[in-house]
Design a protein around this motif. Structure first.
Motif, PDB file in Angstrom:
ATOM      1  N   VAL A  67       0.824  -1.204   0.000  1.00 21.66           N
ATOM      2  CA  VAL A  67       0.000   0.000   0.000  1.00 21.66           C
ATOM      3  C   VAL A  67       0.855   1.249   0.000  1.00 21.66           C
ATOM      4  O   VAL A  67       0.534   2.243  -0.671  1.00 21.66           O
ATOM      5  N   LYS A  68       1.936   1.201   0.740  1.00 19.17           N
ATOM      6  CA  LYS A  68       2.811   2.369   0.820  1.00 19.17           C
ATOM      7  C   LYS A  68       3.344   2.712  -0.568  1.00 19.17           C
ATOM      8  O   LYS A  68       3.757   1.850  -1.322  1.00 19.17           O
ATOM      9  N   GLY A  69       3.318   3.971  -0.869  1.00 23.22           N
ATOM     10  CA  GLY A  69       3.787   4.414  -2.170  1.00 23.22           C
ATOM     11  C   GLY A  69       2.693   4.452  -3.211  1.00 23.22           C
ATOM     12  O   GLY A  69       2.850   5.098  -4.249  1.00 23.22           O
ATOM     13  N   ARG A  70       1.592   3.760  -2.969  1.00 27.21           N
ATOM     14  CA  ARG A  70       0.468   3.792  -3.905  1.00 27.21           C
ATOM     15  C   ARG A  70      -0.704   4.599  -3.358  1.00 27.21           C
ATOM     16  O   ARG A  70      -1.453   5.203  -4.116  1.00 27.21           O
ATOM     17  N   PHE A  71      -0.893   4.584  -2.042  1.00 33.65           N
ATOM     18  CA  PHE A  71      -2.016   5.277  -1.415  1.00 33.65           C
ATOM     19  C   PHE A  71      -1.513   6.501  -0.664  1.00 33.65           C
ATOM     20  O   PHE A  71      -0.465   6.465  -0.025  1.00 33.65           O
ATOM     21  N   THR A  72      -2.313   7.561  -0.710  1.00 38.21           N
ATOM     22  CA  THR A  72      -2.001   8.785   0.012  1.00 38.21           C
ATOM     23  C   THR A  72      -3.230   9.228   0.785  1.00 38.21           C
ATOM     24  O   THR A  72      -4.313   9.354   0.207  1.00 38.21           O
ATOM     25  N   ILE A  73      -3.036   9.484   2.066  1.00 35.09           N
ATOM     26  CA  ILE A  73      -4.123   9.996   2.893  1.00 35.09           C
ATOM     27  C   ILE A  73      -3.933  11.491   3.088  1.00 35.09           C
ATOM     28  O   ILE A  73      -2.810  11.971   3.259  1.00 35.09           O
ATOM     29  N   SER A  74      -5.030  12.238   3.045  1.00 36.60           N
ATOM     30  CA  SER A  74      -4.967  13.679   3.263  1.00 36.60           C
ATOM     31  C   SER A  74      -6.296  14.136   3.845  1.00 36.60           C
ATOM     32  O   SER A  74      -7.277  13.400   3.847  1.00 36.60           O
ATOM     33  N   ARG A  75      -6.304  15.352   4.315  1.00 33.62           N
ATOM     34  CA  ARG A  75      -7.525  15.899   4.889  1.00 33.62           C
ATOM     35  C   ARG A  75      -7.613  17.380   4.606  1.00 33.62           C
ATOM     36  O   ARG A  75      -6.583  18.061   4.463  1.00 33.62           O
ATOM     37  N   ASP A  76      -8.827  17.884   4.543  1.00 30.70           N
ATOM     38  CA  ASP A  76      -9.084  19.310   4.408  1.00 30.70           C
ATOM     39  C   ASP A  76     -10.049  19.668   5.531  1.00 30.70           C
ATOM     40  O   ASP A  76     -11.266  19.467   5.410  1.00 30.70           O
ATOM     41  N   ASN A  77      -9.500  20.174   6.608  1.00 37.81           N
ATOM     42  CA  ASN A  77     -10.353  20.468   7.768  1.00 37.81           C
ATOM     43  C   ASN A  77     -11.350  21.587   7.474  1.00 37.81           C
ATOM     44  O   ASN A  77     -12.441  21.606   8.045  1.00 37.81           O
ATOM     45  N   ALA A  78     -10.992  22.484   6.579  1.00 31.65           N
ATOM     46  CA  ALA A  78     -11.918  23.564   6.236  1.00 31.65           C
ATOM     47  C   ALA A  78     -13.158  23.010   5.531  1.00 31.65           C
ATOM     48  O   ALA A  78     -14.253  23.559   5.669  1.00 31.65           O
ATOM     49  N   LYS A  79     -12.988  21.914   4.794  1.00 36.61           N
ATOM     50  CA  LYS A  79     -14.112  21.267   4.114  1.00 36.61           C
ATOM     51  C   LYS A  79     -14.662  20.094   4.925  1.00 36.61           C
ATOM     52  O   LYS A  79     -15.587  19.421   4.469  1.00 36.61           O
ATOM     53  N   ASN A  80     -14.041  19.852   6.085  1.00 38.79           N
ATOM     54  CA  ASN A  80     -14.493  18.745   6.936  1.00 38.79           C
ATOM     55  C   ASN A  80     -14.483  17.412   6.186  1.00 38.79           C
ATOM     56  O   ASN A  80     -15.419  16.603   6.295  1.00 38.79           O
ATOM     57  N   THR A  81     -13.427  17.189   5.442  1.00 38.25           N
ATOM     58  CA  THR A  81     -13.362  16.027   4.554  1.00 38.25           C
ATOM     59  C   THR A  81     -12.007  15.340   4.637  1.00 38.25           C
ATOM     60  O   THR A  81     -10.967  16.001   4.715  1.00 38.25           O
TER      61      THR A  81
END
Length: 119
Positions: A67-81
């Motif tokens: 999974v490492k190198g293929r998947f990326t997790i991120s967040r946008d707290n302003a969009k609550n997403t």
């Protein structure tokens, strides 16, 4: 209470990409560590990736090396997403994907979204 909804799943060919999103309502997610899990048929739910409240740190604990190198997790707290960008998908990535919001004495789950990768 935090409600989590995960649109964005679907059918994709091997080698393709998909971005999952997890839209939160009820409370701001900025106070929660967030994570993506998945559960394949006949297998236990596994943690894929986690991200700190501010988004400055990401973790891939207990995650298959593939999974490492293929998947990326991120967040946008302003969009609550919360997001999960998945690239170079493989048939073994087929599973139900769940997002999670967690803090002390609080643990919330989305309903899950099916991702199917065809060979």
């Amino acid at each position: 209470q935090v409600q989590l909804v995960e649109p964005g799943g679907g059918l994709v060919q091997a080698g393709g990409s998909l971005r999952l999103s997890c839209a939160a309502s009820g409370r701001t997610i900025s106070n929660y560590a967030m994570g993506w899990f998945r559960q394949a048929p006949g297998k236990e739910r596994e943690l894929l990736a986690a991200i700190s409240r501010g988004g400055g740190s990401t973790y891939f604990p207990n995650s298959p090396d593939s999974v490492k190198g293929r998947f990326t997790i991120s967040r946008d707290n302003a969009k609550n997403t919360l997001y999960l960008q998945m690239n170079n998908l493989r048939p073994e990535d087929t599973a139900v994907y769940y997002c999670n919001a967690k803090r002390v004495r609080a643990d919330y789950w989305g309903q899950g979204t099916q991702v199917t990768v065809s060979s």
